[in-house]
Scaffold this motif. Structure first.
Motif, PDB file in Angstrom:
ATOM      1  N   ILE A 125      55.808 -10.920  53.979  1.00  0.00           N
ATOM      2  CA  ILE A 125      55.535 -10.332  55.286  1.00  0.00           C
ATOM      3  C   ILE A 125      55.755  -8.823  55.223  1.00  0.00           C
ATOM      4  CG2 ILE A 125      56.168 -10.319  57.742  1.00  0.00           C
ATOM      5  CD1 ILE A 125      57.413 -13.120  57.273  1.00  0.00           C
ATOM      6  N   VAL A 126      54.781  -8.063  55.742  1.00  0.00           N
ATOM      7  CA  VAL A 126      54.927  -6.617  55.879  1.00  0.00           C
ATOM      8  C   VAL A 126      54.902  -6.297  57.372  1.00  0.00           C
ATOM      9  CG1 VAL A 126      54.035  -4.343  55.275  1.00  0.00           C
ATOM     10  CG2 VAL A 126      53.765  -6.257  53.674  1.00  0.00           C
ATOM     11  N   VAL A 127      55.885  -5.498  57.805  1.00  0.00           N
ATOM     12  CA  VAL A 127      56.069  -5.203  59.221  1.00  0.00           C
ATOM     13  C   VAL A 127      55.692  -3.749  59.502  1.00  0.00           C
ATOM     14  CG1 VAL A 127      57.740  -5.107  61.124  1.00  0.00           C
ATOM     15  CG2 VAL A 127      57.905  -6.911  59.396  1.00  0.00           C
ATOM     16  N   GLY A 128      54.888  -3.541  60.541  1.00  0.00           N
ATOM     17  CA  GLY A 128      54.530  -2.198  60.972  1.00  0.00           C
ATOM     18  C   GLY A 128      55.224  -1.814  62.263  1.00  0.00           C
ATOM     19  N   ASP A 129      55.152  -0.514  62.616  1.00  0.00           N
ATOM     20  CA  ASP A 129      55.771   0.017  63.828  1.00  0.00           C
ATOM     21  C   ASP A 129      57.265  -0.272  63.876  1.00  0.00           C
ATOM     22  OD1 ASP A 129      53.478   1.213  64.800  1.00  0.00           O
ATOM     23  OD2 ASP A 129      52.872  -0.553  65.931  1.00  0.00           O
ATOM     24  N   ALA A 130      57.908  -0.145  62.738  1.00  0.00           N
ATOM     25  CA  ALA A 130      59.362  -0.273  62.638  1.00  0.00           C
ATOM     26  C   ALA A 130      59.872   0.901  61.814  1.00  0.00           C
ATOM     27  CB  ALA A 130      59.756  -1.595  61.975  1.00  0.00           C
ATOM     28  N   ASP A 131      61.090   1.344  62.080  1.00  0.00           N
ATOM     29  CA  ASP A 131      61.646   2.487  61.364  1.00  0.00           C
ATOM     30  C   ASP A 131      61.825   2.175  59.887  1.00  0.00           C
ATOM     31  OD1 ASP A 131      61.770   3.912  63.717  1.00  0.00           O
ATOM     32  OD2 ASP A 131      63.890   3.431  64.089  1.00  0.00           O
ATOM     33  N   ALA A 132      61.677   3.209  59.068  1.00  0.00           N
ATOM     34  CA  ALA A 132      61.934   3.053  57.637  1.00  0.00           C
ATOM     35  C   ALA A 132      63.359   2.554  57.421  1.00  0.00           C
ATOM     36  CB  ALA A 132      61.727   4.385  56.929  1.00  0.00           C
ATOM     37  N   TRP A 133      63.492   1.578  56.540  1.00  0.00           N
ATOM     38  CA  TRP A 133      64.759   0.989  56.129  1.00  0.00           C
ATOM     39  C   TRP A 133      65.436   0.161  57.227  1.00  0.00           C
ATOM     40  CZ3 TRP A 133      63.758   1.745  51.407  1.00  0.00           C
ATOM     41  CH2 TRP A 133      63.236   2.979  50.968  1.00  0.00           C
TER      42      TRP A 133
END
Length: 273
Positions: free
Chosen positions: A178-186
């Motif tokens: 799963i790859v998540v977008g619109d989330a802060d790095a780390w």
């Protein structure tokens, strides 16, 4: 709102990722069709035991950690027909089923390919040949850890790594489900407790410490990015870490019920804390 932007399964351990629109999470917490086959060394065709679970250490079979050129192969697995096609440079290297003759044909073709790469000498070490294709093509069992896990990372973490490396880094290097977008790095490294993806609740497990597999370009198989050194030097990590492991949690609809898995789709909301 954090949401799913990419989904992957990897039918053959160490080989091409399949980009999909939806994944089925099984009741055991693993992804259906993920790591259902593996090419193992001659002296490692049966599992080891780890805490009462079958364990197939990647160092005892073909994996990108030791054989990065595998990334240049394009694979297709037909679940219904149980048939594998492997291509290289636009040509079919081999296509065969999972009967005994087909497994030998697949293993022989992959062996010939690896012998012709820069890592070919490694496969000739004692106990490694002949390769054997193991797995029933259905049961998800060849994850790096005996417990299995679903793996996830945020696209922003990969973007931050890309900036530090001064080059574009593809999500596929990290072989997450799963790859998540619109989330802060780390931010995935800060999750504790429950993470909900769509309608499925998971419990967070450990962060993912990375290996040399991430150095291999997912199209060419060339080691062209010093991911491990960059993660520790540029981001002050004690160990090169990117991504998070997930285990079955409680059902958000009925926490008293048994965990049954479900489906994850592109666009599903991701809530972690």
């Amino acid at each position: 709102m954090a949401h799913v932007v990419s989904l992957y399964r990897h039918p053959i351990k160490g080989f091409t990722a399949e980009s999909v629109d939806a994944l089925t999470v099984q009741a055991d917490g693993r992804i259906a069709g993920d790591r259902v086959l593996a090419f193992r060394f001659a002296d490692a065709t049966t599992p080891e035991d780890r805490d009462g679970l079958d364990y197939w250490p990647k160092a005892k079979g073909l994996s990108l950690q030791d054989f990065p050129a595998l990334a240049a192969l394009r694979t297709d697995y037909d679940d219904e027909r149980q048939r594998v096609r492997i291509e290289h440079a636009g040509s079919i290297l081999v296509e065969a089923g999972l009967d005994d003759a087909g497994r030998i044909e697949l293993a022989d073709a992959v062996t010939d390919f690896v012998l012709g790469t820069a890592e070919g000498r490694r496969i000739q070490r004692p106990g490694r040949l002949p390769l054997t294709l193991v797995g029933d093509g259905v049961t998800s069992r060849f994850q790096d850890r005996a417990r299995g896990y679903v793996s996830v990372h945020t696209r922003s973490s990969v973007s931050a790594l890309s900036d530090a490396l001064g080059m574009d880094v593809d999500d596929r290097r990290f072989r997450s489900n799963i790859v998540v977008g619109d989330a802060d790095a780390w931010s995935e490294l800060d999750w504790t407790g429950e993470v909900i993806v769509g309608d499925i609740a998971f419990d967070t497990a450990g962060p993912i410490v990375r290996c040399l597999a991430t150095h291999a370009n997912p199209d060419t198989g060339v080691r062209d990015a010093k991911v491990l050194k960059t993660l520790t030097a540029s981001f002050a990590q004690d160990e090169p870490t990117l991504g998070r492991l997930l285990l079955p949690g409680a059902s958000p609809a009925d926490a008293s019920g048994s965990w049954a898995g479900g489906s994850i789709r592109i666009g599903d909301e991701v809530r972690g804390r």
